[in-house]
Design an enzyme around this catalytic site. Structure first.
Site, PDB file in Angstrom:
ATOM      1  N   HIS A  83       1.213  -1.545   0.049  1.00 56.30           N
ATOM      2  CA  HIS A  83       0.115  -0.022  -0.076  1.00 56.30           C
ATOM      3  C   HIS A  83       0.545   1.370   0.110  1.00 56.30           C
ATOM      4  O   HIS A  83       0.255   2.363   0.118  1.00 56.30           O
ATOM      5  CB  HIS A  83      -1.007  -0.060   0.915  1.00 56.30           C
ATOM      6  CG  HIS A  83      -1.417  -1.279   1.806  1.00 56.30           C
ATOM      7  ND1 HIS A  83      -2.658  -0.859   0.889  1.00 56.30           N
ATOM      8  CD2 HIS A  83      -1.864  -2.615   1.803  1.00 56.30           C
ATOM      9  CE1 HIS A  83      -3.701  -1.812   0.880  1.00 56.30           C
ATOM     10  NE2 HIS A  83      -3.293  -2.786   1.620  1.00 56.30           N
ATOM     11  N   LYS A 116      -9.194  13.722   5.462  1.00 53.22           N
ATOM     12  CA  LYS A 116      -7.974  12.735   5.392  1.00 53.22           C
ATOM     13  C   LYS A 116      -6.512  12.210   6.581  1.00 53.22           C
ATOM     14  O   LYS A 116      -6.752  13.490   7.350  1.00 53.22           O
ATOM     15  CB  LYS A 116      -7.446  12.199   4.626  1.00 53.22           C
ATOM     16  CG  LYS A 116      -6.595  13.148   3.481  1.00 53.22           C
ATOM     17  CD  LYS A 116      -6.119  13.067   2.377  1.00 53.22           C
ATOM     18  CE  LYS A 116      -7.151  13.308   1.449  1.00 53.22           C
ATOM     19  NZ  LYS A 116      -7.022  12.589   0.406  1.00 53.22           N
ATOM     20  N   ARG A 117      -6.264  11.254   6.863  1.00 53.33           N
ATOM     21  CA  ARG A 117      -5.383  11.313   7.642  1.00 53.33           C
ATOM     22  C   ARG A 117      -4.721  12.956   7.408  1.00 53.33           C
ATOM     23  O   ARG A 117      -3.795  13.101   5.980  1.00 53.33           O
ATOM     24  CB  ARG A 117      -4.278  10.559   8.073  1.00 53.33           C
ATOM     25  CG  ARG A 117      -4.956   8.791   8.601  1.00 53.33           C
ATOM     26  CD  ARG A 117      -4.909   9.394   9.855  1.00 53.33           C
ATOM     27  NE  ARG A 117      -4.300   9.209  10.569  1.00 53.33           N
ATOM     28  CZ  ARG A 117      -3.549   8.281  11.358  1.00 53.33           C
ATOM     29  NH1 ARG A 117      -4.702   7.524  11.637  1.00 53.33           N
ATOM     30  NH2 ARG A 117      -2.493   8.469  12.271  1.00 53.33           N
ATOM     31  N   LYS A 174       0.829  14.000   2.058  1.00 46.62           N
ATOM     32  CA  LYS A 174      -1.108  14.328   1.299  1.00 46.62           C
ATOM     33  C   LYS A 174      -1.222  15.952   1.458  1.00 46.62           C
ATOM     34  O   LYS A 174      -1.920  16.257   0.663  1.00 46.62           O
ATOM     35  CB  LYS A 174      -2.044  14.152   2.448  1.00 46.62           C
ATOM     36  CG  LYS A 174      -2.014  12.306   2.707  1.00 46.62           C
ATOM     37  CD  LYS A 174      -3.163  11.601   3.700  1.00 46.62           C
ATOM     38  CE  LYS A 174      -2.871  10.455   3.308  1.00 46.62           C
ATOM     39  NZ  LYS A 174      -3.603   9.398   2.538  1.00 46.62           N
ATOM     40  N   THR A 222      -8.763   6.392  -1.489  1.00 50.24           N
ATOM     41  CA  THR A 222     -10.007   5.493  -2.125  1.00 50.24           C
ATOM     42  C   THR A 222     -11.413   6.999  -1.635  1.00 50.24           C
ATOM     43  O   THR A 222     -12.118   6.497  -1.871  1.00 50.24           O
ATOM     44  CB  THR A 222     -10.174   4.383  -0.693  1.00 50.24           C
ATOM     45  OG1 THR A 222      -9.785   4.974   0.432  1.00 50.24           O
ATOM     46  CG2 THR A 222      -9.497   3.224  -1.422  1.00 50.24           C
ATOM     47  N   LYS A 256     -14.924   8.276  -3.419  1.00 51.68           N
ATOM     48  CA  LYS A 256     -15.975   7.971  -2.751  1.00 51.68           C
ATOM     49  C   LYS A 256     -16.772  10.032  -2.517  1.00 51.68           C
ATOM     50  O   LYS A 256     -17.882  10.327  -3.107  1.00 51.68           O
ATOM     51  CB  LYS A 256     -16.084   8.640  -1.419  1.00 51.68           C
ATOM     52  CG  LYS A 256     -15.503   6.875  -0.853  1.00 51.68           C
ATOM     53  CD  LYS A 256     -14.569   6.934   0.916  1.00 51.68           C
ATOM     54  CE  LYS A 256     -14.410   5.589   1.109  1.00 51.68           C
ATOM     55  NZ  LYS A 256     -13.326   5.699   2.421  1.00 51.68           N
TER      56      LYS A 256
HETATM   57  C1  GFP Z   1      -2.940   3.765   2.555  1.00 46.65           C
HETATM   58  C2  GFP Z   1      -2.016   4.056   1.042  1.00 46.65           C
HETATM   59  C3  GFP Z   1      -3.627   5.031   0.294  1.00 46.65           C
HETATM   60  C4  GFP Z   1      -4.651   3.201  -0.452  1.00 46.65           C
HETATM   61  C5  GFP Z   1      -5.197   3.260   0.802  1.00 46.65           C
HETATM   62  C6  GFP Z   1      -5.421   1.926   0.556  1.00 46.65           C
HETATM   63  O1  GFP Z   1      -3.753   4.512   3.023  1.00 46.65           O
HETATM   64  O2  GFP Z   1      -3.040   5.688  -1.544  1.00 46.65           O
HETATM   65  O3  GFP Z   1      -5.266   3.681  -0.612  1.00 46.65           O
HETATM   66  O4  GFP Z   1      -4.073   2.202   1.610  1.00 46.65           O
HETATM   67  O5  GFP Z   1      -5.230   0.579  -0.656  1.00 46.65           O
HETATM   68  F1  GFP Z   1      -1.604   5.107   1.827  1.00 46.65           F
HETATM   69  P1  GFP Z   1      -3.217   5.101   4.550  1.00 46.65           P
HETATM   70  O6  GFP Z   1      -3.355   4.040   5.011  1.00 46.65           O
HETATM   71  O7  GFP Z   1      -2.161   5.225   4.659  1.00 46.65           O
HETATM   72  O8  GFP Z   1      -4.332   5.536   4.397  1.00 46.65           O
END
Ligand code: GFP
Ligand code: GFP
Length: 838
Positions: free
Chosen positions: A374, A567-568, A573, A678, A682
């Site tokens: 990821h 988002k976090r 980001k 993701t 949405k």
């Molecule tokens: C991580 C990645 C994201 C990805 C998600 C799901 O997310 O780009 O969309 O995994 O695959 F960074 P976080 O857990 O870091 O938010």
């Protein structure tokens, strides 16, 4: 012990089989029964919490009936099952989702009304199940929904944290973390006190020859902790298939309570072991994209992985099949490297406990596992120090060394002249201390490795894992672009939009086949339809405006352009770029003539997200956002033209209110850093446009919805490395607009400039690693294009309709089908029609 009821007595069982409610009267009866017996209350002391509890228990009874049948059907069918191992499942609330998935929402709504409650109030009583940090955990939750909806026999395995992700409070503009104790009352879990697994830590490894002269390896001594199973039913949408999420909770092994100490009066230390054991599943680590290498974290990983594998192997052994058939029956997916120890544990079970030869065992292992990566961020790639590992899991370390040895031997044979290659791909990093590279172990032990969006899957193949592509061949690497479940993220979060779509596409089938959304394209010029579409967006903005008012006290105008980034909080980001952009807008407005101001679309900039407790820079970004908010929102001269909101404690249930209310949302990571994202999917699915960089799934969203319907800006991933190089070795010219923003900050416009010094100097003096300055001009210009576009509401609405109609690809159902076909090789097990009819 045989627990099955003998054949002659089964008639009685069948006669009294639990059914759960099937109509409104039965639902009401069940709710009242639960209030009066399970909860021991009555109509004289039934508040909304009690009503929530009773309604959930009524729902749960129905789910459990389905769950039991589904599990029995899967056991009888004896086919392949998928096991999704994830340290995080960010489930959010369960009640609304359960009602919608099993088609009981109307019954529940009317039934609750008869009993004196509004269903919305009851739904909002539920505490989020927040067992995850962000995208990775929410993806796992969407996958569970899709696997059940597609009738795929699948289990999720995770940890039952007593504390999920912390609750965020904003005090004087700063983030404060408060523990999230969510288990006070959780009707969705079933404790399985009969399913308990002993998990061993520490101890010693012995090698000896037994009486038959066979080499035997044992691992004894050390400490034993018990894993207790808690099951959570996962209902599919419009199917009776109900899968299982099994979460493990830790407790001291029986007999560990030290009576000696207790009797001698040392009560405190007699319970110390118990507390130590319970600590393992006590808390979710709140770091996203950062590996800290803490022993307790490794303990969590082994505890969870060992319990899950014990369960999986036990289930396989019930079928009395030969070991070679294991991977025909079992597919295990590793959600990131967190469960990589499962590879080692399965090899250990097969060779040490079941007596298989190494090669035979290893071929079973590699056929069983798949690994999803990821992130390419170096600070997120997991490594464990060898000494720490040696102490906690001595036998596993030996097995890792053997895996590495055999692996490096094959590399040596294949590339005999490339000495350096061996060091580069070794699972053991020759550092001080030595480190185990978990991603490499995951690759070596899996038959497929996948990234989560096309760009990301290409990047892992050309950067961090490129040596492995040469070694194993390109076929071992693949892409499965992420998806989201339209059940929660459209139907549940945006019921009116879902209803409108249903009225135009012939019902709710689009929730099962999201490509049906295509049919909306023909309404793009339909006046009546567009009017309704726009009204729904407005109503969703009003709903969010109310939430903003009650949580922050700030009044925002629902007609303003809602610009959202939730988002976090992380430098990659780039929420800092967003807030710098907001400051730039503020300065621009202040310098505008009244005529110019009239032409500007009023904007509400909305932020939300948690910072990891130890991530100082992220916390500084939150502080700056709040400081800017308190200046801008109180500047009468600016009025409605700009408002800046920070929404406290962003989580799944808040996202369900926030996402449908966006006009534009921001997905602005430095190109090449966000693997997929993701929430971008949405927001678009809910009729919002996005401003974003050419990163992660933004690229595929653009391809699907068309370039005219997205605001892209910024440098490309392929240029990032050169730009960084230039920052380090050449002149770094600060963007002039950004310089003005920094001047305002330095002039204490938003409070003490010293508080924000680190944010500014990261860009001015420390290489601007995330290229904020390089992208700032194009960001500001593109925001101006957004302003322009928003003035033409008719055209804007058309863009959103076209976008929604082209979002079918991003259903997590598509994504799960790809996993099933290309990685798991598993088939759905569709319930018989009679089962479907109850
Ligand atoms: C991580 C990645 C994201 C990805 C998600 C799901 O997310 O780009 O969309 O995994 O695959 F960074 P976080 O857990 O870091 O938010
Ligand atoms: C056993 C039984 C199943 C039953 C499940 C529920 O399965 O019929 O539905 O337990 O826990 F065989 P395993 O967990 O042993 O597969």
């Amino acid at each position: 012990v045989e627990a099955s009821i003998p054949e002659p007595q089964r008639e009685a069982w069948k006669k009294f089989q639990a059914k759960g409610f099937t109509n409104k009267e039965e639902f009401e009866r069940e709710v009242v029964r639960h209030v009066e017996t399970t909860l021991a209350r009555s109509m004289f002391n039934c508040d909304e919490t009690a009503a929530y509890a009773a309604a959930s228990l009524a729902l749960r009874d129905r789910l459990i009936t389905q769950w039991n049948r589904t599990q029995q059907r899967q056991t009888f069918a004896d086919g392949k099952r998928v096991y999704y191992l994830s340290l995080e499942f960010l489930m959010g609330r369960a009640l609304d989702n359960a009602m919608l998935n099993i088609g009981a929402k109307d019954i529940a709504k009317d039934g609750l009304a008869d009993l004196g409650f509004r269903i919305e109030d009851i739904i909002s009583q539920e505490h989020d199940a927040a067992l995850g940090n962000g995208g990775l955990g929410r993806l796992a939750a969407c996958f569970l929904d899709s696997m059940a909806s597609l009738n795929i026999p699948a289990w999720g395995y995770g940890l039952r944290y007593r504390y999920g992700i912390f609750k965020q409070e904003i005090v004087d503009g700063y983030q404060v973390e408060v523990p999230d104790y969510w288990l006070d009352f959780n009707p969705w879990e079933f404790p399985r006190h009969d399913i308990v697994v002993d998990i061993q830590f520490y101890g010693n490894v012995r090698k000896y020859q037994n009486e038959q002269g066979k080499n035997v390896i044992t691992w004894d001594g050390g400490e034993v902790v018990q894993a207790v199973a808690y099951d959570v039913p996962i209902p599919g949408y419009d199917t009776v298939s109900t899968n299982n999420m099994r979460l493990w909770s830790s407790k001291a092994a029986s007999g560990e309570f030290d009576f000696q100490k207790f009797n001698s009066g040392d009560y405190e230390s007699s319970v110390a072991d118990q507390q130590r054991a319970e600590t393992i599943s006590a808390v979710l680590y709140p770091n996203d994209n950062l590996d800290r290498g803490k022993e307790l974290r490794l303990k969590q990983q082994y505890f969870w992985v060992a319990a899950s594998l014990y369960d999986i192997v036990r289930r396989f052994k019930k079928s009395k099949r030969a070991w070679v058939e294991f991977s025909d029956q079992v597919a295990i997916q590793l959600n990131d490297t967190h469960p990589t120890l499962a590879i080692v544990e399965l090899q250990r079970i097969l060779i040490d406990l079941e007596g298989l030869e190494w090669d035979e065992a290893w071929s079973i292992v590699t056929k069983t596992f798949g690994y999803t990566n990821h992130t390419v961020l170096p600070e997120a790639l997991e490594k464990w120090s060898v000494p720490l590992f040696q102490n906690l899991l001595p036998r596993h370390l030996q097995i890792i060394y053997d895996i590495n040895l055999y692996f490096l031997q094959t590399v040596e044979r294949k590339f005999p002249k490339e000495r350096e290659l061996l060091g580069r791909v070794s699972i053991i990093e020759e550092s001080q201390p030595k480190m185990i590279r978990m991603a490499y172990l995951a690759i070596v032990g899996s038959h497929k490795v996948n990234g989560v969006a096309e760009l990301h899957s290409d990047l892992i193949k050309t950067t961090i894992f490129k040596d492995f592509v040469r070694i194993f061949g390109p076929d071992n690497f693949t892409n499965v672009t992420n998806g989201i479940t339209p059940r929660r993220w459209l139907h549940q979060a945006n019921p009116r939009l879902s209803e409108l779509i249903a009225s135009k596409t012939g019902g709710l089938d689009f929730l099962k086949d999201l490509n049906i959304l295509n049919e909306l394209e023909k309404f793009v010029d339909d006046k009546e339809f567009k009017k309704e579409w726009a009204e729904i967006k407005y109503a969703n903005k009003v709903r969010l405006a109310k939430h903003i008012k009650t949580t922050t006290g700030v009044t925002v105008n629902p007609s303003a352009l809602f610009d959202i980034q939730v988002k976090r909080i992380h430098e990659y980001k780039r929420q800092q770029m967003n807030i710098f952009g907001v400051i730039h807008r503020y300065l621009t407005i202040k310098a505008m003539t009244p005529e110019e101001r009239k032409k500007l679309a009023p904007r509400v900039s909305i932020f939300g997200g948690k910072a990891a407790p130890g991530y100082w820079m992220a916390k500084t970004i939150i502080h700056l956002i709040n400081q800017v908010g308190s200046v801008v929102n109180n500047d009468k001269d600016v009025g409605d033209l700009l408002k800046v909101i920070f929404l406290e404690d962003y989580n799944v249930s808040k996202a369900e209110i926030i996402v449908p209310a966006s006009d534009i949302s921001e997905h602005i990571s430095t190109a090449g850093t966000e693997a997929s994202g993701t929430s971008n999917m949405k927001f678009v699915l809910n009729g919002g446009l996005i401003i974003g960089t050419c990163d992660g799934a933004n690229i595929e969203i653009t391809r699907e919805i068309g370039e005219n319907n997205i605001f892209l800006f910024g440098n490309l991933a392929e240029d990032v490395e050169d730009l960084r190089h230039a920052h380090t070795y050449g002149a770094h010219n600060l963007d002039p607009d950004l310089a003005k923003v920094f001047d305002a900050i330095k002039a204490n416009t938003f409070g003490d400039a010293g508080s924000f010094g680190a944010l500014v100097s990261a860009i001015e003096d420390h290489g601007d690693y995330y290229l904020v300055s390089d992208d700032f001009h194009s960001y500001i210009q593109t925001q101006a294009l957004v302003d322009e576009a928003y003035k033409d509401q008719d055209e804007w609405v058309s863009k959103t309709i076209l976008s929604v109609s082209r979002m079918g690809f991003f259903s997590s159902d598509r994504c799960i089908n790809e996993y099933a076909e290309t990685i798991w090789n598993v088939e759905p097990l569709v319930p018989e029609p009679q089962e479907r009819n109850g």
